[in-house]
Design an enzyme around this catalytic site. Structure first.
Site: not given
Ligand code: ATP
Ligand code: MG
Length: 741
Positions: A217-218, A33-34, A248, A598
């Site tokens: 975000d969040e 997402k981030t 979350q 995490r």
């Molecule tokens: P959270 O809910 O914990 O905030 P999130 O959904 O924001 O998580 P991110 O932090 O954006 O997730 O991504 C999680 C990990 O996965 C990061 O290390 C990111 O670089 C990696 N990642 C996300 N999408 C891809 C992709 N398409 N290919 C490879 N790595 C990815």
């Molecule tokens: Mg995130």
């Protein structure tokens, strides 16, 4: 330069390339997402030519904002500077300064952190002659914060039947004093911005027109006032992109409302919804363990994550005898990582409450392993750092009473409590600030210590225009005698303080070199708005173990995670006086989900069967969240602490205490099931220093239970000792709390 979309999966790409209509990305942990937010911003600038200053991105931490800037800078050199990105608080502070005259604020208003806010409330209580015990400043601060989050006029606070008029009187006076000191508290930043947007149609139009794109975000942890702000800012273009995960949402206690994301389509019925289901962060086992816990929540949007990542190592559940043994587990794990050639930065230790960090810190220190505590006593909360900042604030706004009172006698210059009380009375009677009272009083009397202080501040104020920020800080430290006083102390603590001050001045140098607007106000704003999730210290980020609460860990990831204190009452947490509230348990469950997700490669959960908890030794049982983990993905170390299946259901449990297996019940004495002859004697180093030797059968004394007899030694260092106390039954006491009778 075009942005690289090959590192995105199809739904992520869909979200990044989606046009201008409202968009909500609703997805579980680690699904990117981030990453979508960051790429979307980059794409808007690099591909669609949107000027960065017309994009507003709201991140959960300043660090995330920084990362977004760096990414953008890499793609479009020079663009990052103008991007409007920051936390809600930082964003509002910036807008309030920009439009200060329209909103009726001084441009250089001060932001009070929680400690400053409480100091202000204490002063109000003093002047209103109200009792601090009956109206604890902390709880008044909480009411003020809640009112502002709900967009309730502070003077309209409803504090229950009896207290409301009193609380309103306190809050009204507080607001008046804050205005006189040109100070805003954290709640004000958002509250004032929303009020301005909603009351000033021209301002709302102007800002909502300016921000062509808004990304948040969040979003699951936004509160009511933050939602209102986003709605007002998005009211012209409606190009709003929010991302989040209802699983979350962990800031309900701060007013966060999961409905904001769940009901997003109520505000924007045409919103495009993107769901992400692939997790890129964790191993299969970690993901299954996390899912097992969250899927039991009674109120959630069902969603399941899958991953292409390895099966990975089993989730380890370590059962320890005491919190000290648990701390040793942390040390052993860190050492093992180092021996494998991995970085200590790969390891994070999470705990449910700050108080758990002390024992862990002691063990890490003793083992000479470097660590940092995120969100503990932050660098900027240290006394000497706050003193210097308070001087600088007074130089910029002398009406800032809280800062003035902080430094009026620091270093000691003979302005005692009597003088200060007189000043406070005078200020209260005249209805103005302490600075005015200082000036008036020193003029009346002449040639006194207060007069010297007023002279000192005025002479420093005269230099503000000619000096840059670090120069001003050095001059303050020198001319106030602050440095000399510390040097004269000549203790290790004073030396550490001097180092911290040098570090602070160093960070000002850096700030002046890099900041767009290198003013004192901008610097103060930056340090005050650091969030829990970022430590103040920037030095030595590598090769260092990270300790933090689960709350501060949101959005982050680490290869190895230890979650300490996985015990009933602690995690899920239950305060001593609270009844079990299903809503609270739900939030604890989400918190466990945040903690587990995490971890990238290894997840280690630990619990101790006895723990000192707010000064009491407590018998603990393992957390229900451990029980919920899928058996085939878990490896138990040190025994499971399983409950025996015979007798009354759930009435007792079996413990492995090294060489001894003990059956324990809440209401009956423990029964030793098997033993391989535990120790019969132990040497114990007393808390007060000195060693004593205790043996089985010996009479001992305990402050609370009186005299008793040693029955058995357990494990641990110092060992736990079972002592039979006539009238109290058998208790397990840590040996250093016992005296030979
Ligand atoms: P959270 O809910 O914990 O905030 P999130 O959904 O924001 O998580 P991110 O932090 O954006 O997730 O991504 C999680 C990990 O996965 C990061 O290390 C990111 O670089 C990696 N990642 C996300 N999408 C891809 C992709 N398409 N290919 C490879 N790595 C990815
Ligand atoms: Mg995130």
């Amino acid at each position: 330069m075009a942005i690289d979309l090959s590192t995105l999966n199809p739904p992520q790409r869909d979200a990044v390339l989606h046009g201008d209509a409202p968009l909500v990305v609703f997805a579980g942990a680690g699904s990117g997402k981030t990453r979508v937010i960051t790429h979307r911003v980059a794409n808007l600038v690099a591909e669609r030519g949107i000027p960065p200053w017309r994009i507003l991105a709201v991140t959960f931490t300043n660090k995330a904002a920084q990362e977004m800037r760096e990414r953008l800078e890499h793609l479009v050199p020079g663009a990052a500077r103008d991007l409007q990105v920051g936390t809600f608080h930082a964003t509002c502070a910036r807008l309030l300064r920009r439009y200060h005259d329209r909103i009726g604020l001084r441009r250089d208003f001060t932001i009070y952190d929680e400690a400053d806010q409480r100091a202000m409330i204490t002063r109000v209580l003093r002047d209103l002659k109200m009792d601090e015990k009956r109206f604890p400043p902390k709880s008044i601060a909480g009411r003020i914060e809640r009112a502002k989050q709900e967009m309730v006029e502070p003077s309209e606070i409803d504090a229950g039947v009896v207290d409301t008029p009193h609380v309103r009187a306190i809050v009204t006076e507080y607001e008046k004093r804050m205005a006189a000191a040109s100070a805003l508290d954290f709640g004000d930043l958002i509250y004032r911005m929303v009020r301005a947007l909603e009351n000033d149609e021209v301002l709302r139009k102007e800002l909502a027109t300016r921000f062509q794109h808004i990304l948040v975000d969040e979003f699951q942890d936004t509160n009511h006032s933050q939602l209102r702000m986003v709605l007002a800012l998005a009211s012209v273009h409606r190009a709003l992109c929010v991302v989040g995960d209802d699983d979350q949402s962990i800031y309900r206690w701060r007013g966060a409302d999961r409905r904001n994301i769940l009901d997003f389509r109520r505000h924007f019925p045409d919103a495009h919804v993107v769901k992400l289901e692939q997790n890129y962060r964790s191993t299969k086992r970690i993901l299954r363990a996390s899912h097992a816990v969250i899927s039991r929540a009674f109120d959630r949007e069902p969603k399941e994550l899958w991953t292409d990542n390895d099966e990975g190592a089993k989730v380890e559940v370590h059962r320890l005898n005491t919190e000290r043994e648990e701390a040793n587990l942390v040390v052993t794990t860190a050492r093992a990582l180092k021996n494998e050639g991995k970085s200590l930065a790969d390891l994070a230790i999470f705990y449910r409450i700050h108080a758990q960090s002390r024992v862990l810190e002691e063990a890490l220190r003793a083992a000479s392993l470097p660590y940092r505590v995120v969100g503990g006593v932050r660098f900027y909360d240290r006394a000497e750092v706050k003193d210097l900042l308070a001087y600088l604030r007074v130089l910029s706004v002398p009406e800032d009473d809280v800062s003035l009172l902080r430094i009026i006698n620091v270093p000691a210059r003979g302005i005692g409590k009597t003088t200060i009380d007189r000043l406070l009375d005078r200020a209260a009677a005249a209805g103005n600030g302490v600075w005015e009272a200082c000036k008036a009083q020193s003029e009346e009397r002449g040639g006194n210590k207060l007069g010297d202080f007023v002279g000192l501040i005025e002479s420093l104020r005269a230099k503000v225009a000619d000096l840059d920020l670090p120069g001003l800080a050095r001059t303050v430290l020198d001319e106030t005698g602050y440095v000399q006083a510390l040097q004269a102390e000549n203790t290790p603590e004073a030396d550490a303080r001097l180092e911290n001050l040098a570090e602070l001045v160093g960070s000002m140098e850096q700030f002046v070199a890099e900041a767009e607007e290198p003013t004192l106000t901008a610097f103060l704003e930056r340090v005050t708005l650091q969030t829990d999730a970022e430590g103040g210290d920037s030095k030595g980020e590598n090769e260092i173990v990270t300790l933090m609460t689960v709350h501060a860990a949101k959005g982050l990831e680490f290869p190895v995670v230890i979650v300490a204190g996985m015990e009933e009452q602690l995690f899920p947490f239950r305060g001593l006086e609270q009844d079990a509230d299903p809503e609270e348990l739900e939030e604890e469950r989400r918190l466990a989900y945040v903690a587990f997700t995490r971890a990238r490669e290894r997840l280690i959960l630990s619990w101790a069967s006895t723990r000192y908890f707010f000064g009491n030794l407590r018998d603990c049982t393992r957390s229900r969240f451990i029980d919920e983990l899928p058996g085939s993905d878990v490896k138990f170390v040190g025994g499971t602490g399983d409950r025996p299946s015979f007798g009354r259901a759930n009435a007792g449990w079996i413990e492995d205490r090294g060489s001894t297996r003990v059956e324990r019940f809440d209401a009956r004495p423990s029964r030793v099931l098997s033993t391989t002859a535990g120790p019969i004697e132990a040497k114990v180093t007393r808390k007060s220093g000195g060693q004593v030797s205790l043996r089985v059968g010996q009479s001992v004394k305990h402050v609370r239970y009186g005299q008793g007899k040693v029955v058995r030694f357990g494990t641990g260092d110092p060992p736990n000792v079972d002592v039979e106390f006539p009238g109290h039954g058998k208790k397990t006491i840590r040996a250093d709390f016992l005296d030979p009778a």
